[in-house]
Write a protein that holds these residues in place. Structure first.
Motif, PDB file in Angstrom:
ATOM      1  N   THR A 213       4.425   0.583  14.519  1.00  0.00           N
ATOM      2  CA  THR A 213       5.589   0.302  15.159  1.00  0.00           C
ATOM      3  C   THR A 213       5.673   0.981  16.370  1.00  0.00           C
ATOM      4  OG1 THR A 213       6.366  -0.293  12.988  1.00  0.00           O
ATOM      5  CG2 THR A 213       8.225  -0.051  14.675  1.00  0.00           C
ATOM      6  N   ALA A 214       5.455   2.491  16.445  1.00  0.00           N
ATOM      7  CA  ALA A 214       5.668   3.179  17.628  1.00  0.00           C
ATOM      8  C   ALA A 214       4.653   2.625  18.578  1.00  0.00           C
ATOM      9  CB  ALA A 214       5.510   4.913  16.930  1.00  0.00           C
ATOM     10  N   ALA A 215       3.384   2.548  18.215  1.00  0.00           N
ATOM     11  CA  ALA A 215       2.365   2.065  19.112  1.00  0.00           C
ATOM     12  C   ALA A 215       3.057   0.898  19.865  1.00  0.00           C
ATOM     13  CB  ALA A 215       0.989   2.049  18.600  1.00  0.00           C
TER      14      ALA A 215
ATOM     15  N   ASP B 214      13.558   4.817  12.401  1.00  0.00           N
ATOM     16  CA  ASP B 214      14.028   5.120  11.086  1.00  0.00           C
ATOM     17  C   ASP B 214      15.540   5.185  11.265  1.00  0.00           C
ATOM     18  OD1 ASP B 214      11.890   5.147   9.818  1.00  0.00           O
ATOM     19  OD2 ASP B 214      11.559   7.290   9.731  1.00  0.00           O
ATOM     20  N   GLY B 215      16.219   5.288  12.447  1.00  0.00           N
ATOM     21  CA  GLY B 215      17.695   5.605  12.591  1.00  0.00           C
ATOM     22  C   GLY B 215      18.237   6.993  12.386  1.00  0.00           C
TER      23      GLY B 215
ATOM     24  N   LYS C  71       0.798  -1.281  -0.206  1.00  0.00           N
ATOM     25  CA  LYS C  71      -0.031  -0.004   0.015  1.00  0.00           C
ATOM     26  C   LYS C  71       1.014   1.440   0.192  1.00  0.00           C
ATOM     27  CE  LYS C  71      -4.278  -1.578   2.127  1.00  0.00           C
ATOM     28  NZ  LYS C  71      -5.271  -1.301   3.165  1.00  0.00           N
ATOM     29  N   ASN C  72       2.039   1.191   0.126  1.00  0.00           N
ATOM     30  CA  ASN C  72       3.104   2.297   0.024  1.00  0.00           C
ATOM     31  C   ASN C  72       2.633   3.199   1.251  1.00  0.00           C
ATOM     32  OD1 ASN C  72       5.213   3.791  -0.640  1.00  0.00           O
ATOM     33  ND2 ASN C  72       3.934   4.821  -2.186  1.00  0.00           N
ATOM     34  N   LYS C  73       2.350   2.786   2.271  1.00  0.00           N
ATOM     35  CA  LYS C  73       1.889   3.728   3.459  1.00  0.00           C
ATOM     36  C   LYS C  73       2.868   3.610   4.530  1.00  0.00           C
ATOM     37  CE  LYS C  73      -2.330   3.237   4.622  1.00  0.00           C
ATOM     38  NZ  LYS C  73      -3.252   4.151   4.795  1.00  0.00           N
ATOM     39  N   LYS C  74       4.052   3.977   4.402  1.00  0.00           N
ATOM     40  CA  LYS C  74       5.174   3.710   5.428  1.00  0.00           C
ATOM     41  C   LYS C  74       4.982   4.718   6.736  1.00  0.00           C
ATOM     42  CE  LYS C  74      10.469   3.860   5.609  1.00  0.00           C
ATOM     43  NZ  LYS C  74      11.582   4.132   4.804  1.00  0.00           N
TER      44      LYS C  74
END
Length: 284
Positions: A168-170, A201-202, A158-161
């Motif tokens: 991931t944060a949640a 993301d680093g 879906k290209n929804k980074k």
């Protein structure tokens, strides 16, 4: 003959110039009046002449000021026309921009509605074992599925980074979110979310990225999240926070759907979508 006549008689019998000319057939020229005596006019006094000069000087000053005023008015009118043309052009451009923004917003709403419908199209949980709780939001669903499958669906398909970053944060709320002092829940600030994205993301994210991840977290969280304003201290201004109750955030790490492959091939296996609505979000 004038012999024997007296001088008076001679004058009486004398022929006039007009009679002589008539007798001789000559034209008589009218006497010229070019040398006629011109009645002398009275010469005005010096005081009168000076008064006239002053009056004319005042009139000249008034006319010069009038010319200057007209030139100024003409310049202002020209500037006003130029400004009006520029404003009209700017208004036209703003109208075009507003139309484009409106179209984009409408498209975004349609996209979000389609995505929410895609992720929440059924409340049927018949395919789950009795001890498995249904998800309360798309965020709860994604957080409890395999991270690999979540990334494959949101990023690769879906290209929804930014949505993937939000999920991931949640999951890592215990590392980056702020806990409420009474232990009833947690909340996110933009600063908290910035730290989480940096870890994911680093590198430090751009402000626009933080905003988009914030919006994605709100959209995916649905009723599980509550956005409000809060003053962190008396010395600080109010800031926006995104709150979740403790039951909800602890449920994000239960890994309830890892074994069900609910996101495999971008679809729900067996037609079961363990997402239901009804749970209220956390209060601040």
């Amino acid at each position: 003959m004038s012999i024997g006549l007296s001088p008076d008689e001679v004058d009486e019998n004398a022929v006039s110039d007009d009679e002589f000319a008539a007798a001789m057939g000559m034209d008589v020229t009218e006497p010229s009046t070019s040398n006629a005596v011109v009645t002398e006019q009275e010469v005005p006094s010096r005081e009168t002449i000076w008064a006239v000069i002053q009056q004319q000087a005042e009139q000249i000053d008034m006319l010069e000021q009038r010319v200057a005023d007209l030139e100024t008015a003409t310049e202002k009118a020209s500037t006003a026309r130029t400004d009006l043309a520029a404003n009209a052009h700017e208004a036209n451009e703003n109208a075009k921009t507003a139309r484009e923004i409106s179209k984009a917003a409408t498209a975004k709403v349609s996209q979000l509605e389609a995505e929410i419908e895609d992720d929440s199209e059924s409340s049927n949980t018949a395919g789950l074992p009795g001890d498995i709780d249904p998800a309360t939001s798309p965020l709860d669903l994604y957080a409890n599925c395999s991270p690999y499958q979540v990334k494959q669906r949101l990023v690769d398909e879906k290209n929804k980074k930014n949505s993937w970053r939000a999920v991931t944060a949640a999951r890592r709320w215990d590392e980056f979110a702020t806990r409420r002092k009474n232990g009833s829940g947690i909340f996110w600030t933009r600063a908290d979310l910035k730290e989480a994205i940096t870890a994911i993301d680093g590198e430090k994210p751009h402000g626009t990225t933080i905003t988009r991840v914030w919006d994605a977290l709100v959209d995916l969280g649905g009723l599980d999240v509550t956005v409000k304003e809060r003053r962190m201290s008396q010395q600080q201004e109010k800031i926006k926070i995104m709150a979740m109750d403790m039951d909800t955030v602890e449920g994000l790490n239960e890994m309830r759907y890892h074994e069900f492959d609910l996101l495999e091939n971008g679809a729900v296996t067996g037609g079961v979508t363990p997402v239901v609505t009804g749970r209220d979000g956390g209060e601040v």
